[in-house]
Motif scaffolding. Sequence first.
Motif, mmCIF file in Angstrom:
data_model
loop_
_atom_site.group_PDB
_atom_site.id
_atom_site.type_symbol
_atom_site.label_atom_id
_atom_site.label_comp_id
_atom_site.label_asym_id
_atom_site.label_seq_id
_atom_site.Cartn_x
_atom_site.Cartn_y
_atom_site.Cartn_z
ATOM 1 N N ARG A 414 0.828 -1.205 0.000
ATOM 2 C CA ARG A 414 0.000 0.000 0.000
ATOM 3 C C ARG A 414 0.870 1.265 0.000
ATOM 4 N NH1 ARG A 414 -2.781 -1.324 3.755
ATOM 5 N NH2 ARG A 414 -4.733 -1.771 2.686
ATOM 6 N N LEU A 415 1.899 1.271 0.832
ATOM 7 C CA LEU A 415 2.704 2.476 0.953
ATOM 8 C C LEU A 415 3.498 2.760 -0.311
ATOM 9 C CD1 LEU A 415 3.891 2.048 4.648
ATOM 10 C CD2 LEU A 415 2.188 3.657 3.778
ATOM 11 N N ILE A 416 4.009 1.722 -0.955
ATOM 12 C CA ILE A 416 4.750 1.945 -2.201
ATOM 13 C C ILE A 416 3.822 2.492 -3.273
ATOM 14 C CG2 ILE A 416 6.036 0.833 -4.069
ATOM 15 C CD1 ILE A 416 7.173 -1.089 -1.949
ATOM 16 N N MET A 417 2.606 1.973 -3.353
ATOM 17 C CA MET A 417 1.652 2.503 -4.322
ATOM 18 C C MET A 417 1.288 3.947 -3.993
ATOM 19 S SD MET A 417 1.145 0.266 -6.712
ATOM 20 C CE MET A 417 2.906 -0.105 -6.530
ATOM 21 N N ASP A 418 1.227 4.303 -2.702
ATOM 22 C CA ASP A 418 0.975 5.695 -2.325
ATOM 23 C C ASP A 418 2.119 6.605 -2.782
ATOM 24 O OD1 ASP A 418 -1.482 5.271 -1.229
ATOM 25 O OD2 ASP A 418 -0.849 5.395 0.865
ATOM 26 N N VAL A 419 3.352 6.089 -2.734
ATOM 27 C CA VAL A 419 4.489 6.870 -3.249
ATOM 28 C C VAL A 419 4.286 7.164 -4.728
ATOM 29 C CG1 VAL A 419 6.959 6.834 -3.721
ATOM 30 C CG2 VAL A 419 6.118 5.948 -1.546
ATOM 31 N N ILE A 420 3.914 6.153 -5.485
ATOM 32 C CA ILE A 420 3.719 6.345 -6.921
ATOM 33 C C ILE A 420 2.584 7.339 -7.181
ATOM 34 C CG2 ILE A 420 3.235 5.201 -9.110
ATOM 35 C CD1 ILE A 420 5.940 4.465 -7.743
ATOM 36 N N ARG A 421 1.541 7.297 -6.355
ATOM 37 C CA ARG A 421 0.430 8.241 -6.520
ATOM 38 C C ARG A 421 0.796 9.656 -6.072
ATOM 39 N NH1 ARG A 421 -2.263 4.044 -3.759
ATOM 40 N NH2 ARG A 421 -3.490 2.697 -5.129
ATOM 41 N N GLY A 422 1.846 9.774 -5.275
ATOM 42 C CA GLY A 422 2.201 11.079 -4.733
ATOM 43 C C GLY A 422 1.395 11.439 -3.506
ATOM 44 N N ASN A 423 0.912 10.428 -2.761
ATOM 45 C CA ASN A 423 0.096 10.656 -1.572
ATOM 46 C C ASN A 423 0.951 10.469 -0.321
ATOM 47 O OD1 ASN A 423 -1.740 10.717 0.499
ATOM 48 N ND2 ASN A 423 -3.141 9.212 -0.388
ATOM 49 N N GLN A 424 1.235 11.555 0.396
ATOM 50 C CA GLN A 424 2.114 11.507 1.560
ATOM 51 C C GLN A 424 1.373 11.360 2.896
ATOM 52 O OE1 GLN A 424 4.459 15.168 0.914
ATOM 53 N NE2 GLN A 424 6.251 13.841 0.825
ATOM 54 N N THR A 425 0.081 11.124 2.876
ATOM 55 C CA THR A 425 -0.710 11.112 4.103
ATOM 56 C C THR A 425 -0.166 10.150 5.142
ATOM 57 O OG1 THR A 425 -2.683 11.649 2.795
ATOM 58 C CG2 THR A 425 -3.040 10.856 5.038
#
Length: 483
Positions: A414-425
């Motif tokens: 999940r966190l790696i995909m958030d990096v790709i999305r640009g989501n730092q939450t």
Amino acid sequence: MVARVIPVEDFDLVIFGGTGDLARRKILPGLFRRYLSGQMPVESRIIGAARSDIDSDGYRTMIKEAILEFGGEESQDSNGLDAFLAQIEYVPIDAKGEGGWVELAELVRNDVVQAFYFSVAPSLFGDLAERLHRHKIASATSRIVVEKPFGRDLESARKLNDVLALHFDEGQIYRIDHYLGKETVQNLMAVRFGNVLFEPLWNNHYVDHIQITVAETVGVGGRGSYYDKSGAMRDMVQNHLMQLLCLIAMEPPSQFGADEVRDEKLKVIRALEPIMPHHIVRGQYENSANGPSYREDAENPRSHTESFVAMKCHISNWRWSGVPFYLRTGKRLKARTSEIAVVFKPLGHSIFEGQEEQQNILAIHLQPNEGIDLQVTIKEPGPGGMRLVNVPLDMTFAEALGDSDVEVTDAYERLIMDVIRGNQTLFMRGDEVEAAWGWTDPIIEGWEARNDVPKTYSAGSSGPDDALMLLHRDGRKWREIKG
């Protein structure tokens, strides 16, 4: 219920330390599962970079073996595995020299999302950041992922932040804490802020106290030399437990955005009162029939490093004034479990005899089985009068959503995909890390100044007896540690 999968943009992910244990056990098996789910575009590429002098074919063989070992049931999909491996490249790299950087620059594309995972020692962060820019590999939109430990005190954390800031803006830096990627941690925010039932009760008028427990059954064998320089306070409390505390205690953000959430978490850390020495217990496991002692595992017969910490904290703000937060974490305990328990106050007046001391408890289970249950009081079925009993309203994700269909994604995925999305939450901000160290450092300095010696506890127990007394003095008790 089948999870809805939204593909990310095409990307190039460079994993520095790509032959290391974290890459083999977590990062690449997680990416493989994202590939099988359809979330990872087939045009995307993963580029391993490390000191090992192997070629791309040799690296693919290494990663195939790692996925077969750590990838779970999905690793049996041989066609999918072969297709995934075809997206992987490898470059031997010298983090402190010039070897491999020209080759890496030729591989990384400029027209896709660029992410660089620093799965290496923090001492190499500055070298990698500088060379990524000198060789014009990274751009103003690139993202870097850095692993803990992010410093070992406030001074070193500031230096790391300053080093990264020379080449990357704060919006490009993703400080990863895998605990924040767990399904239940995110559900904690959904339960609090998405239901009218809980938020009105989330304050000192209704909450008696909160317990946060992260217990492990394993010792430090195999990483004793590292751990002996760190201890439970630096290894677990300053990051994992601090983040859980922030999420359970923070004010509602104005919206579910990265800076809005992190602003509220930062306020919690800054509102933490200093810990009094009698409100904290350090422990160290001793040898038993279950295995060697901490000192034997660490190969340091005089070590005073703690493998267990329990503490009583207070947050100085209107919401939590007078509500104690009890935190504990340790190794070689009786069961592997991570849990947040919100213990509500007893009824002001009960019409039922014997119910005066019964309390509702909301328990958020992070591991081993992710889920949430609410302890409520009901009438015991059957004749014989109004006999009351506490029962849990249980929502274990795999059961509630359908065991065969639900997909509880691994935190790293999940966190790696958030990096790709640009989501730092779900990533820590630099000022957040520094504030956490600013609160933690005086505790460690106090131990050193007093020559504090940890209390011993038996492996397979719940920790030192003094930790039990931490709550008993307040007329409370720890929830049982059970897996």
